[in-house]
Every structure is written in C-alpha cells, then in structure tokens.
Design an enzyme around this catalytic site. Structure first.
Site, PDB file in Angstrom:
ATOM      1  N   CYS A  24       0.831  -1.190   0.000  1.00  0.00           N
ATOM      2  CA  CYS A  24       0.000   0.000   0.000  1.00  0.00           C
ATOM      3  C   CYS A  24       0.870   1.246   0.000  1.00  0.00           C
ATOM      4  O   CYS A  24       2.034   1.191   0.340  1.00  0.00           O
ATOM      5  CB  CYS A  24      -0.870   0.039   1.252  1.00  0.00           C
ATOM      6  SG  CYS A  24      -1.835  -1.454   1.461  1.00  0.00           S
ATOM      7  N   ARG A  80       1.967   1.642  -5.852  1.00  0.00           N
ATOM      8  CA  ARG A  80       2.139   0.691  -4.748  1.00  0.00           C
ATOM      9  C   ARG A  80       0.883  -0.147  -4.514  1.00  0.00           C
ATOM     10  O   ARG A  80       0.929  -1.139  -3.781  1.00  0.00           O
ATOM     11  CB  ARG A  80       2.502   1.435  -3.468  1.00  0.00           C
ATOM     12  CG  ARG A  80       3.803   2.182  -3.548  1.00  0.00           C
ATOM     13  CD  ARG A  80       4.090   2.864  -2.239  1.00  0.00           C
ATOM     14  NE  ARG A  80       4.258   1.907  -1.171  1.00  0.00           N
ATOM     15  CZ  ARG A  80       5.413   1.358  -0.828  1.00  0.00           C
ATOM     16  NH1 ARG A  80       6.512   1.667  -1.468  1.00  0.00           N
ATOM     17  NH2 ARG A  80       5.478   0.507   0.169  1.00  0.00           N
ATOM     18  N   TRP A 129      -3.701  -2.165  -1.817  1.00  0.00           N
ATOM     19  CA  TRP A 129      -3.633  -3.357  -2.658  1.00  0.00           C
ATOM     20  C   TRP A 129      -4.032  -4.526  -1.767  1.00  0.00           C
ATOM     21  O   TRP A 129      -3.297  -4.927  -0.867  1.00  0.00           O
ATOM     22  CB  TRP A 129      -2.222  -3.546  -3.193  1.00  0.00           C
ATOM     23  CG  TRP A 129      -2.150  -4.702  -4.126  1.00  0.00           C
ATOM     24  CD1 TRP A 129      -1.638  -5.936  -3.864  1.00  0.00           C
ATOM     25  CD2 TRP A 129      -2.635  -4.741  -5.461  1.00  0.00           C
ATOM     26  NE1 TRP A 129      -1.783  -6.739  -4.961  1.00  0.00           N
ATOM     27  CE2 TRP A 129      -2.383  -6.038  -5.950  1.00  0.00           C
ATOM     28  CE3 TRP A 129      -3.275  -3.805  -6.277  1.00  0.00           C
ATOM     29  CZ2 TRP A 129      -2.734  -6.418  -7.250  1.00  0.00           C
ATOM     30  CZ3 TRP A 129      -3.620  -4.195  -7.548  1.00  0.00           C
ATOM     31  CH2 TRP A 129      -3.354  -5.477  -8.027  1.00  0.00           C
ATOM     32  N   ASN A 134       0.082  -0.416   6.213  1.00  0.00           N
ATOM     33  CA  ASN A 134       0.651  -1.253   5.155  1.00  0.00           C
ATOM     34  C   ASN A 134       1.349  -2.405   5.850  1.00  0.00           C
ATOM     35  O   ASN A 134       2.090  -2.189   6.802  1.00  0.00           O
ATOM     36  CB  ASN A 134       1.672  -0.446   4.343  1.00  0.00           C
ATOM     37  CG  ASN A 134       2.403  -1.300   3.324  1.00  0.00           C
ATOM     38  OD1 ASN A 134       1.845  -2.264   2.804  1.00  0.00           O
ATOM     39  ND2 ASN A 134       3.633  -0.967   3.053  1.00  0.00           N
ATOM     40  N   GLY A 135       1.074  -3.617   5.402  1.00  0.00           N
ATOM     41  CA  GLY A 135       1.725  -4.772   6.018  1.00  0.00           C
ATOM     42  C   GLY A 135       0.719  -5.837   6.391  1.00  0.00           C
ATOM     43  O   GLY A 135      -0.413  -5.835   5.901  1.00  0.00           O
ATOM     44  N   GLU A 195      13.471 -12.760 -19.897  1.00  0.00           N
ATOM     45  CA  GLU A 195      12.918 -11.424 -19.624  1.00  0.00           C
ATOM     46  C   GLU A 195      11.889 -11.036 -20.697  1.00  0.00           C
ATOM     47  O   GLU A 195      10.823 -10.508 -20.388  1.00  0.00           O
ATOM     48  CB  GLU A 195      14.070 -10.406 -19.549  1.00  0.00           C
ATOM     49  CG  GLU A 195      13.684  -8.927 -19.623  1.00  0.00           C
ATOM     50  CD  GLU A 195      12.899  -8.406 -18.440  1.00  0.00           C
ATOM     51  OE1 GLU A 195      12.617  -9.193 -17.509  1.00  0.00           O
ATOM     52  OE2 GLU A 195      12.520  -7.225 -18.462  1.00  0.00           O
ATOM     53  N   LYS A 250       7.898 -10.280 -19.732  1.00  0.00           N
ATOM     54  CA  LYS A 250       7.239  -9.006 -20.029  1.00  0.00           C
ATOM     55  C   LYS A 250       5.967  -9.234 -20.844  1.00  0.00           C
ATOM     56  O   LYS A 250       4.950  -8.582 -20.627  1.00  0.00           O
ATOM     57  CB  LYS A 250       8.177  -8.080 -20.810  1.00  0.00           C
ATOM     58  CG  LYS A 250       9.233  -7.420 -19.980  1.00  0.00           C
ATOM     59  CD  LYS A 250       8.628  -6.456 -18.980  1.00  0.00           C
ATOM     60  CE  LYS A 250       9.674  -5.916 -18.011  1.00  0.00           C
ATOM     61  NZ  LYS A 250      10.172  -6.885 -17.041  1.00  0.00           N
ATOM     62  N   GLU A 253       3.192 -10.711 -18.555  1.00  0.00           N
ATOM     63  CA  GLU A 253       2.603  -9.815 -17.572  1.00  0.00           C
ATOM     64  C   GLU A 253       1.875  -8.637 -18.195  1.00  0.00           C
ATOM     65  O   GLU A 253       0.944  -8.110 -17.605  1.00  0.00           O
ATOM     66  CB  GLU A 253       3.621  -9.354 -16.522  1.00  0.00           C
ATOM     67  CG  GLU A 253       4.646  -8.347 -16.968  1.00  0.00           C
ATOM     68  CD  GLU A 253       5.493  -7.838 -15.794  1.00  0.00           C
ATOM     69  OE1 GLU A 253       6.678  -7.634 -15.993  1.00  0.00           O
ATOM     70  OE2 GLU A 253       4.959  -7.637 -14.681  1.00  0.00           O
ATOM     71  N   HIS A 306      16.121 -30.626 -26.899  1.00  0.00           N
ATOM     72  CA  HIS A 306      15.828 -31.539 -25.796  1.00  0.00           C
ATOM     73  C   HIS A 306      14.351 -31.518 -25.425  1.00  0.00           C
ATOM     74  O   HIS A 306      13.981 -32.002 -24.354  1.00  0.00           O
ATOM     75  CB  HIS A 306      16.701 -31.198 -24.588  1.00  0.00           C
ATOM     76  CG  HIS A 306      18.168 -31.317 -24.882  1.00  0.00           C
ATOM     77  ND1 HIS A 306      18.790 -32.524 -25.053  1.00  0.00           N
ATOM     78  CD2 HIS A 306      19.122 -30.364 -25.091  1.00  0.00           C
ATOM     79  CE1 HIS A 306      20.082 -32.320 -25.325  1.00  0.00           C
ATOM     80  NE2 HIS A 306      20.297 -31.025 -25.368  1.00  0.00           N
ATOM     81  N   LYS A 345       3.377  -3.250  -7.844  1.00  0.00           N
ATOM     82  CA  LYS A 345       4.756  -2.869  -8.166  1.00  0.00           C
ATOM     83  C   LYS A 345       5.766  -3.586  -7.282  1.00  0.00           C
ATOM     84  O   LYS A 345       6.798  -4.003  -7.738  1.00  0.00           O
ATOM     85  CB  LYS A 345       4.921  -1.356  -8.044  1.00  0.00           C
ATOM     86  CG  LYS A 345       6.328  -0.854  -8.372  1.00  0.00           C
ATOM     87  CD  LYS A 345       6.709  -1.144  -9.800  1.00  0.00           C
ATOM     88  CE  LYS A 345       8.126  -0.744 -10.134  1.00  0.00           C
ATOM     89  NZ  LYS A 345       8.609  -1.428 -11.336  1.00  0.00           N
TER      90      LYS A 345
HETATM   91  C1  F6R Z   1       8.549  -7.878 -13.890  1.00  0.00           C
HETATM   92  C2  F6R Z   1       8.778  -7.298 -12.571  1.00  0.00           C
HETATM   93  C3  F6R Z   1       8.958  -8.221 -11.412  1.00  0.00           C
HETATM   94  C4  F6R Z   1       9.999  -7.654 -10.414  1.00  0.00           C
HETATM   95  C5  F6R Z   1      10.058  -8.529  -9.153  1.00  0.00           C
HETATM   96  C6  F6R Z   1      11.114  -8.041  -8.172  1.00  0.00           C
HETATM   97  O1  F6R Z   1       8.446  -6.896 -14.881  1.00  0.00           O
HETATM   98  O2  F6R Z   1       8.795  -6.106 -12.431  1.00  0.00           O
HETATM   99  O3  F6R Z   1       9.299  -9.510 -11.809  1.00  0.00           O
HETATM  100  O4  F6R Z   1      11.243  -7.594 -11.046  1.00  0.00           O
HETATM  101  O5  F6R Z   1       8.812  -8.556  -8.524  1.00  0.00           O
HETATM  102  O6  F6R Z   1      10.853  -6.739  -7.732  1.00  0.00           O
HETATM  103  P1  F6R Z   1      11.952  -5.888  -7.016  1.00  0.00           P
HETATM  104  O7  F6R Z   1      13.043  -5.621  -7.993  1.00  0.00           O
HETATM  105  O8  F6R Z   1      11.277  -4.634  -6.566  1.00  0.00           O
HETATM  106  O9  F6R Z   1      12.469  -6.706  -5.858  1.00  0.00           O
END
Ligand code: F6R
Length: 619
Positions: free
Chosen positions: A5, A30, A79, A105-106, A488, A492, A495, A511, A614
């Site tokens: 949050c 957040r 969130w 938050n938590g 990667e 992307k 998601e 394989h 995030k």
């Molecule tokens: C994907 C993405 C996530 C973060 C992961 C770690 O686009 O953003 O996979 O990389 O949740 O987040 P951090 O770097 O904040 O620990």
C-alpha cells in the site's frame, strides 16, 4: 490484510486534502484497488472518505460531495489480498467513536487473536481487515492514556508481523503518529510543515529533505518538528538524506504511460548508475570503500532476487565469474531460504531489488545474514528495507520506476552488477587493467547504444507489435547472456499482454521445446554477435534454421551488419555492436518495446497489469 500500500501523512498550515491526493497519485503504483483520506477539519472534526477502485473514484466522489478540509491528514492507496477491495475494507479505518483514523501497510499476523480479545470486550468491527483491529486497539489505548504516542507504544507491543501504521486523533490536532516494523516509512521535512510517506515520492514535490526511520521506531510529526523514538520510548538518532529525484521525475511527463516514459529513460538509467564510479579505466564504487578485505576473502557469491531482477542476476553471473574468478550462483529468493543452502562467512550474498521491499528477497537476505554470510544490496530505492538490512549497498540510479513492469531498473541492475564485478575484480587482482579499461569503454558506450535502438527501431517494433496483435503464443530463444534476456522478453509479454510466452536456452531446444514449433509460431531469437564468438553465433543461426524449417515465424534480434540471419528471419530487429557481455543491455530494449506495443495494441493498461503490484511485500 494488506499486501502493498501507499501511505502519506501531512501536518502544516496548508489544506491537507490536495497534498494527500497528489501524494497518493504518486504512490498509486504501490497499490491501486482502493483509496481513502482522513483530515481533521478546521472545526476540529475528523472527516474521512474512502472508495474502492482507483484513486480517480475517490477524487470524483470528493468533487461530487466535498468534505471539510484541514491542516492535518492521512491518505492511503491499497492493494488487497484478504478482505476484498471494497469501500468498507479501504483505509482509513476509524475507531474511538470515529475520533481516531488509522492507515496501514503490512500484515498483522496475530490479528485474529487480538480481534477475539476486542470482541469479547464488546468492541465492534465494520471491515474484514487486520488494520481495523489495530485501529480499535489504538482507540482503547488512547482512551486510557489520552496520549497518541503512548497509545502507539502500547499497540505495537501487541502486534506481530509487518506494519507501517499512521494515525491521527481529533483530540490531538496537528499531530500525525507513525510506526514501522518490516515495512517502509520515511519522513519529509518541510518549512513549518512535515510529511510522512511509504517512500519519498509521497512528498518529493514539497521537500527533498528526508529522514529514514529505522526498524521498530515510532515517529510523531507536528508542523514544528519531528520526534522519533524506539518502541520502548527511548530517543533515537535518525539519518537525514537528500532526495535526489525531483518531482517531475515521478510524473508521466507527456508520455502515454509510465512504462513508455521509463523505457525512454533506459539510456539515462545506465548513465546515472555509472556516474561517479568510473575512474581512468577502472571502477571504484565509493560506497564500497573500506570493504576490500571482505571482497578479498570471498570464496563464493550467491545472487538472490525475484522476477526481472533475478534475470539481471543471471546476466551478472557471467561478468562476475569472468572478472572476479569467484564461483557465482543465482537463485530465486523464495527458493533460496527453504533449501538449507550452504553459506558461511566467506559467502557474499548479493540481493537485487528495484523496490528494496520485496518480501521474498528481504527474508532471504535476513536468512543469509543469520547464517553468517556477508550481504550486499543492489537497490533502486533510497532508504528501503532491503538495503537497510544489508552490510553494503550499491544503489542503481534509475530514478523512480512507477510502471509495474520493470524496465529501466533492469538495465540499471545489470550495469550495477557489472560495476560490482569490476570493482571486486580490481580489489582481488583478478582483472587486468586492459580488460578493465575495455569493459569501462564498453559500459560508457551503452547509453548511446540504447538511445540508438530507441531512435531507429522503436517505431518499427511498435508497428510490428500492432501487426502481431492477435498472436496467442510467443517463444524466445537465447544463448549465454542472451538466455536470461529471452526469459525477460517472455516475462514481459506474459505480464503485459496476457499471452502465453516462454523463454528457452537455444541449446535446449532439441531436448524438448522444439516440439512446440508449428507453422506460424512466433519465435524471437537473440542472436549473439558474430564478432564476439563465431561458434556461438553459428550455433544460434543453426537453431534459427531448425525452427524455420518447421514453419516458425522468426524475429531475430541481431547486431547491425550481421547478414547471416537475413535468409532465415521474417523480421530483423537491429542493435548496435557491443562486446559479448554487453549485448544484453541492448538486446533487451526491443523486447521491452515489443511487449509494451503488443499490450497497447490489445488495449491493455501497460502501467497497471492485472493481478500485479509494483512490489510484492508478502511472501
Ligand atoms: C517484472 C517485474 C517483477 C519484479 C520482481 C522483483 O516486470 O517487475 O518480476 O522484477 O517482482 O521486484 P523488485 O526488484 O522490486 O524486488
């Protein structure tokens, strides 16, 4: 229970509503499933409004039905995990006959037990959240002491888990009190006004002077001052720091999305991460001064991270091993701690986290420390929990990353890992001055290289992504440092565009995964530079031929001038020349643009993809 949050608090002479709402707008990354604010109005009453949905829903509600304004306030963007995103479960939560407002938050782990105790005493609840339990508990304590700070001390002594709590009471106007354990909280120091926030984005438009609050501390802000104590009431020293982001850095600045803005900032993210760390062909990271003995004594490195940050770690492994000659393992943080890893005082555990708040990574760092390992955090957020829990910190300077999908932080993380590898290699004497000089020259060229990809390829890729709008499945192949880039690219796409996407090591194709190839299957291939390794290049070109022969639609990400791919590729996305280790910093850029382009073509929100937040502050 809350997962992630945004929190903002204000005391001062100005109307707090506008300050709270603009702080929440910057914190919306957040969490964005409900939002609320509470203010003590100029008549001394406590007014509160909260609504499920994005912040705009709350804004519209406040415009349609204005509420009183005042100079003390708190705001929250939520969130949810438990206790769905409803108006009732949104924050603030009120207690003590609606004279007290609390945001959180938590996760309060023992909330069920506390709730049972309060219910038995006749208290009632209006939501399903653990936060309301803290609010009611705080109300009970306040009735006894009539002192909000003392009441907080009584409450935090009862709570188990992770929390940032902020509260204000009608009977103590001009005061906001906060407490933190395992969850972020920073103070913004103004002139005759003060702020609290989950991170500096909450108040950066008003002040850049900040204080970081430590674990298990309580802070009381009034317009005149700030007082920080530990949970027992003892005064503690707090560290001031200057926020290096400016307010405009946290805004979209004319781009269609935060993600578009952040991809455009990839050159800068690398340049800023390099800044001040390159000296005459060698790397000296000033923050690591005094740690030479630690690095000299290391016999093993374990990199821990999640998601995109873990892929950065996988790329970094190649450079770390090559330049330091220390064995390196890369592990997903959530797997690491549960397998009883072999670590000791000569193990360096390097965590990577953009937010610095990812709970899986935090817990793995704590575990590594308990086992006696040395810990180093690569992080993008000043004052975040993971760096604070680590023995050493190397900040990436990518600036605030607001879009959920990590982009500019990824290239900054790889850059920071390379700098770390060059720093350790120099300290250990495993790196010749020539190799170091060449690496530094290559790194210095990366920002311009990324800028060139953006200039020359962005439009082409976006157009191509629109054309691929109906695609249901995309595969990504890479080898060596191109393998994590393939992972990667696939992450992307999953998601952002919500389609099936998978990354494979190109050599693994035969394989098993080659069975997936059928006519029309889109496959991105990261092609290694032919100049760097003829052998690797040849092997990947053969992989392309194999899948092409089975009808795959091949999209090659290849170096400018590499003609070998032309006969077999349906599309070629060009990147400038770079040494083998440096290619990932360029090759990832077309993949970021492609995922963003395809999601946009499907009409999806690239900044806030479904089911994600995030940073993930639960395990
Ligand atoms: C994907 C993405 C996530 C973060 C992961 C770690 O686009 O953003 O996979 O990389 O949740 O987040 P951090 O770097 O904040 O620990």
């Amino acid at each position: 229970m809350e997962r992630m949050c945004g929190i903002v608090g204000y005391v001062g002479p100005r109307d707090s509503q506008a300050i709270l709402l603009s702080g929440l707008a910057r914190l919306e990354y957040r969490g964005y499933d409900s939002a609320g604010i509470a203010v003590i109005d100029r008549d001394g009453d406590l007014d509160m409004r909260k609504r499920a949905g994005k912040l705009q829903v709350l804004r519209d509600d406040l415009s349609a039905h204005p509420m009183g304004d005042g100079t003390t306030g708190i705001g929250h963007t939520r969130w949810a995990t438990h206790g769905g995103p409803t108006d009732a479960n949104a924050h603030p939560h009120l207690a003590d006959d609606d004279k007290l407002a609390v945001i959180h938050n938590g996760i309060i782990e023992n909330f069920a037990e506390l709730k049972a105790e309060l219910l038995a005493e006749g208290y009632t609840f209006r939501s399903e959240t653990d936060t309301e339990v803290a609010a009611v508990l705080l109300g009970r304590e306040f009735s006894a002491s009539r002192d909000l700070v003392a009441a907080f001390r009584g409450v935090v002594a009862r709570l188990e888990g992770a929390f940032t709590l902020l509260a204000m009471h009608r009977d103590e106007p001009g005061l906001v009190v906060g407490a933190r354990r395992n969850s972020p909280l920073v103070i913004g120091l103004g002139d005759g006004e003060n702020f609290l926030g989950s991170d500096v984005a909450a108040f950066v438009e008003h002040t850049r002077n900040a204080l970081a609050i430590g674990q298990d501390q309580i802070v009381a802000i009034t317009p005149q001052g700030v007082e920080v104590t530990d949970f027992a009431g003892g005064t503690v020293e707090v560290e001031p720091f200057e926020v290096v982001w400016d307010a405009s850095a946290a805004e979209k600045g004319g781009w269609s999305s935060f993600m578009a803005k952040e991809v455009s900032e990839e050159p800068e993210a690398v340049a800023n991460t390099l800044r001040g760390r390159l000296h005459d062909g060698s790397v000296v990271i000033p923050e690591l001064d005094g740690l030479d003995d630690l690095f000299a004594g290391v016999s093993r490195v374990i990199v821990i991270a999640c998601g995109t940050a873990a892929y950065a770690g996988m790329v970094g492994k190649y450079a770390l091993e090559q330049w330091t000659r220390v064995p390196v393992d890369v592990e997903l943080a959530h797997e690491f701690r549960y397998r009883d890893p072999v670590i000791g005082p000569d193990t360096l555990v390097v965590s990577i986290s953009q937010s610095g708040e990812t709970m899986d990574t935090l817990m793995a760092v704590k575990y590594a420390r308990e086992q006696g390992a040395k810990t180093l955090s690569i992080c993008n957020t000043q004052g975040a929990t993971i760096p604070r829990e680590s023995d050493a910190i190397v900040y990436t300077h990518a600036g605030p990353e607001v879009a959920v999908a990590s982009t500019k932080a990824f290239v900054a993380q790889i850059t920071a890992l390379y700098l770390l590898a060059l720093h350790i290699g120099r300290v250990r004497g495993s790196l010749s001055p020539e190799v170091s000089r060449d690496a530094v020259t290559q790194l210095e060229a990366i920002p311009a290289g990324i800028a060139r990809v953006l200039e020359t390829e962005q439009e082409h890729i976006e157009q191509f992504a629109r054309w691929m709008g109906d695609t249901q499945s995309v595969l990504f192949l890479g080898r060596h440092v191109g393998y994590p880039i393939a992972l990667e690219g696939a992450l992307k796409l999953k998601e952002l565009a919500y389609i099936h996407a998978e990354g494979f090591a190109a050599g693994e194709l035969k394989h098993g995964p080659i069975a997936l190839i059928e006519p029309g299957q889109a496959v991105f291939v990261i092609v290694p530079s032919p100049r760097a390794s003829r052998e690797l290049h040849k092997k990947v070109v053969s992989n392309i031929q194999e899948i092409r022969a089975r009808g795959a639609r091949v999209i090659a990400v290849a170096e400018e001038g590499d003609a070998a791919v032309l006969p077999f590729a349906d599309e070629v996305l060009r990147i400038p020349l770079a040494g083998p280790l440096f290619e990932p910093l360029l090759a990832v850029v077309p993949l970021h643009i492609f995922a963003m382009g395809l999601a946009t073509a499907k009409g999806l929100d690239v900044d806030q993809p479904r089911n994600l937040a995030k940073s993930v502050t639960v395990e």
